[in-house]
Design a protein around this motif. Structure first.
Motif, short mmCIF file in Angstrom:
data_model
loop_
_atom_site.label_atom_id
_atom_site.label_comp_id
_atom_site.label_asym_id
_atom_site.label_seq_id
_atom_site.Cartn_x
_atom_site.Cartn_y
_atom_site.Cartn_z
N ASP A 75 33.16 63.56 37.99
CA ASP A 75 32.93 63.15 36.61
C ASP A 75 33.99 62.09 36.31
O ASP A 75 35.15 62.41 36.02
N TYR A 76 33.60 60.83 36.40
CA TYR A 76 34.57 59.74 36.32
C TYR A 76 35.20 59.63 34.94
O TYR A 76 36.36 59.21 34.81
N VAL A 78 41.17 57.16 37.02
CA VAL A 78 40.45 56.15 37.81
C VAL A 78 41.30 54.89 37.91
O VAL A 78 41.77 54.36 36.89
N TYR A 79 41.47 54.39 39.12
CA TYR A 79 42.21 53.15 39.35
C TYR A 79 41.20 52.00 39.49
O TYR A 79 40.28 52.07 40.31
N VAL A 80 41.41 50.96 38.69
CA VAL A 80 40.52 49.80 38.71
C VAL A 80 41.34 48.57 39.05
O VAL A 80 42.44 48.36 38.51
N GLU A 81 40.82 47.75 39.95
CA GLU A 81 41.44 46.47 40.30
C GLU A 81 40.42 45.35 40.13
O GLU A 81 39.22 45.61 39.97
N ILE A 82 40.90 44.12 40.17
CA ILE A 82 40.00 42.98 40.05
C ILE A 82 40.28 42.00 41.17
O ILE A 82 41.44 41.69 41.49
N GLY A 83 39.22 41.55 41.82
CA GLY A 83 39.32 40.57 42.89
C GLY A 83 38.47 39.36 42.58
O GLY A 83 37.98 39.19 41.45
N GLU A 84 38.26 38.54 43.57
CA GLU A 84 37.49 37.30 43.37
C GLU A 84 36.07 37.59 42.88
O GLU A 84 35.49 36.80 42.12
N ALA A 92 29.74 52.18 35.12
CA ALA A 92 29.81 51.92 33.68
C ALA A 92 31.25 51.82 33.20
O ALA A 92 31.53 51.14 32.20
N LEU A 93 32.17 52.46 33.91
CA LEU A 93 33.57 52.40 33.51
C LEU A 93 34.14 50.99 33.62
O LEU A 93 35.13 50.66 32.95
N LEU A 94 33.53 50.16 34.45
CA LEU A 94 34.04 48.80 34.61
C LEU A 94 33.86 47.96 33.35
O LEU A 94 34.46 46.88 33.23
N ASP A 95 33.05 48.45 32.42
CA ASP A 95 32.88 47.77 31.13
C ASP A 95 33.74 48.38 30.03
O ASP A 95 33.59 48.04 28.86
N ASP A 96 34.65 49.28 30.41
CA ASP A 96 35.52 49.90 29.43
C ASP A 96 36.36 48.84 28.72
O ASP A 96 36.92 47.94 29.36
N TYR A 124 36.49 46.41 40.30
CA TYR A 124 35.97 47.48 41.15
C TYR A 124 36.91 48.69 41.07
O TYR A 124 38.10 48.56 40.74
N ILE A 125 36.36 49.86 41.33
CA ILE A 125 37.16 51.08 41.36
C ILE A 125 37.79 51.19 42.74
O ILE A 125 37.09 51.27 43.75
N SER A 126 39.11 51.19 42.78
CA SER A 126 39.81 51.20 44.05
C SER A 126 40.18 52.60 44.52
O SER A 126 40.35 52.84 45.72
#
Length: 249
Positions: A164-165, A170-176, A15-19, A180-182
């Motif tokens: 408890d995220y 939390v480190y988030v990256e974006i790929g093709e 759900a954090l990916l929609d932050d 995603y949480i890295s």
């Protein structure tokens, strides 16, 4: 392939990916460094909050160049990190090391996603939480013919989604394929509803992380003689999830 072979993030992490903080995170294209952001918690964990500590071992034997596994399973498949020993029951693992046996050994170190554990280490864990582990006897022979008496492969089989995220870095990256949480940073918090009657488990997604209760950590520290001023070669220690650095008992 079983569920054990494919670690999956829990829904609260996904759900954090929609932050909204990640709305401007864009894919840069192939061959370029991936864009990323750090999500900082508004209510970060504090040192001492967690009833569990992270077990840490020396990296010296993580991938030893001077040790040979003489009879590895074939095919090796995915080993360790909570999968147990499905391919090691028929043949006792045999290792040779090209150095003489040192005067002082640690009681546990990592190898192929398992722990190589001393009799004292394994016995202390069994006294607290025998259902959490599985062991296999091994033979480890040094160049001078001496052996690791009573040492075993030890795998922590219990898997729990512990973090408890929302209250962790939390480190988030974006790929093709998208965001995603890295990784997780420090401080990180544990869920408040973790079982109170367990002393040992492996984080269900970050499988390399083994967590122990403070009671078990203290018992291991005392049973293994780790309270002396000079720690053993290939030592073990424990970290609070909210801080980098060894916890003192």
């Amino acid at each position: 392939m079983s569920e054990l072979d494919i670690p999956k993030l829990p829904p609260d992490a996904l759900a954090l990916l929609d932050d909204p903080q990640l709305a401007d995170l864009k894919y840069r294209g192939p061959g370029l460094a991936r864009a990323g952001k750090v999500l900082e918690p508004s209510q970060p964990a504090k040192v001492g909050d967690s009833p569990f500590l992270i077990l840490k071992t020396s990296a010296e034997y993580m991938r030893p160049s001077n040790v040979v596994w003489q009879n590895p399973p074939s095919p090796r498949g995915m080993l360790g990190e909570g999968r147990g020993f499905p391919t090691l029951r028929s043949t006792r693992p045999h290792f040779t090391e090209d150095q003489p046996k040192p005067a002082e050994l640690s009681h546990a170190w990592e190898y192929e996603g398992w722990l190589v554990a001393s009799p004292q280490f394994a016995a202390t864990i069994r006294a607290f939480d025998p259902e959490a582990i599985e062991t296999v006897e091994i033979e480890w022979v040094f160049a001078d013919g001496q052996k690791l008496d009573g040492y075993v492969f030890l795998d922590v089989r219990r898997l729990l989604h512990a973090y408890d995220y929302r209250r962790s870095v939390v480190y988030v990256e974006i790929g093709e394929k998208g965001k995603y949480i890295s990784n997780l940073g420090t401080p990180r918090a544990l869920k408040p509803d973790l079982p109170a009657n367990v002393h040992l488990f492996r984080e269900a997604y970050w499988r390399h992380q083994v967590l122990v209760s403070r009671e078990l950590a203290k018992a291991l520290t005392q049973a293994l003689g780790q309270t002396r001023p000079r720690a053993a070669r290939r030592d073990i220690y424990f970290e609070d999830p909210a801080r980098v650095g060894a916890v003192k008992f």
